[in-house]
Scaffold this motif. Structure first.
Motif, short mmCIF file in Angstrom:
data_model
loop_
_atom_site.label_atom_id
_atom_site.label_comp_id
_atom_site.label_asym_id
_atom_site.label_seq_id
_atom_site.Cartn_x
_atom_site.Cartn_y
_atom_site.Cartn_z
N GLN A 17 -1.31 -87.40 -28.44
CA GLN A 17 -0.35 -86.51 -29.09
C GLN A 17 -1.16 -85.59 -29.99
OE1 GLN A 17 1.65 -88.09 -32.43
NE2 GLN A 17 3.33 -86.63 -32.36
N GLY B 51 4.58 -82.80 -27.90
CA GLY B 51 4.07 -82.95 -26.54
C GLY B 51 3.07 -84.09 -26.42
N LEU C 121 -3.55 -75.12 -25.11
CA LEU C 121 -2.86 -76.39 -25.30
C LEU C 121 -1.48 -76.17 -25.94
CD1 LEU C 121 -5.87 -78.49 -26.60
CD2 LEU C 121 -4.77 -78.68 -24.35
N GLU D 89 0.99 -74.31 -23.46
CA GLU D 89 1.30 -75.12 -22.28
C GLU D 89 1.67 -76.56 -22.66
OE1 GLU D 89 1.76 -74.08 -19.25
OE2 GLU D 89 1.08 -72.03 -19.65
N SER D 90 2.07 -76.75 -23.91
CA SER D 90 2.45 -78.08 -24.37
C SER D 90 3.45 -78.71 -23.39
CB SER D 90 3.09 -78.01 -25.75
OG SER D 90 3.68 -79.25 -26.09
N PRO D 91 3.26 -79.99 -23.06
CA PRO D 91 4.18 -80.64 -22.13
C PRO D 91 5.51 -81.02 -22.76
CG PRO D 91 2.47 -82.17 -22.81
CD PRO D 91 2.12 -80.83 -23.40
N LEU E 68 -4.76 -78.73 -16.63
CA LEU E 68 -4.92 -77.50 -17.42
C LEU E 68 -6.32 -76.96 -17.31
CD1 LEU E 68 -3.00 -78.24 -20.76
CD2 LEU E 68 -2.34 -76.68 -18.92
N PHE F 153 0.08 -85.23 -24.23
CA PHE F 153 -0.87 -84.71 -23.24
C PHE F 153 -1.50 -85.88 -22.50
CE2 PHE F 153 -0.36 -81.36 -26.29
CZ PHE F 153 -0.50 -80.18 -25.58
N THR F 154 -1.08 -86.12 -21.27
CA THR F 154 -1.70 -87.19 -20.48
C THR F 154 -3.07 -86.71 -20.02
OG1 THR F 154 -0.83 -86.41 -18.36
CG2 THR F 154 0.55 -87.98 -19.62
N TYR G 225 -2.69 -84.44 -17.10
CA TYR G 225 -2.23 -83.09 -17.45
C TYR G 225 -3.38 -82.26 -18.04
CZ TYR G 225 0.64 -79.27 -19.19
OH TYR G 225 1.17 -78.02 -19.44
N LEU G 226 -4.20 -82.88 -18.89
CA LEU G 226 -5.34 -82.16 -19.46
C LEU G 226 -6.31 -81.74 -18.38
CD1 LEU G 226 -5.85 -84.31 -22.67
CD2 LEU G 226 -5.10 -81.91 -22.58
N ALA H 149 -2.59 -91.08 -22.89
CA ALA H 149 -2.30 -89.74 -23.42
C ALA H 149 -2.75 -89.62 -24.87
CB ALA H 149 -0.79 -89.47 -23.33
#
Length: 99
Positions: free
Chosen positions: A75, A85, A35, A38-40, A95, A87-88, A91-92, A73
């Motif tokens: 945070q 970042g 996480l 790969e933080s957005p 990943l 994290f929606t 997106y999770l 999301a």
């Protein structure tokens, strides 16, 4: 395809893993290290794929807080101070290799 929503987020301090249960029956286990690296956030991802930074030395990173952002999301606040970042849920799932 309809969007899957999380029904449970479990942050395991001892395992350093975020476990997410989704309403479609799938479960994701995401290590904190993944996480963090790969933080957005723009700090990590840059503003284009060519600007993405390689983040190292985060094997022991922890999570100190998780703040909901609307219904889409979370945070995640890491113990190294990184917190920018969002994290929606999509997106999770990405990943975790779901969908």
């Amino acid at each position: 395809m309809s969007r899957a929503w999380p029904t449970r987020l479990d942050f395991s301090k001892s395992r350093k893993v975020l476990t997410i249960d989704f309403d479609d029956g799938q479960t994701a286990e995401l290590p904190y290290q993944l996480l963090r690296i790969e933080s957005p956030s723009a700090e990590v991802q840059g503003h284009s794929p060519a600007q993405k930074k390689t983040v190292t030395g985060k094997e022991n990173v922890g999570v100190t807080a998780a703040n909901p952002v609307g219904r889409y999301a979370v945070q995640i606040v890491f113990d190294d101070g990184h917190d920018s970042g969002l994290f929606t849920w999509d997106y999770l799932r990405e990943l975790a290799g779901l969908d």
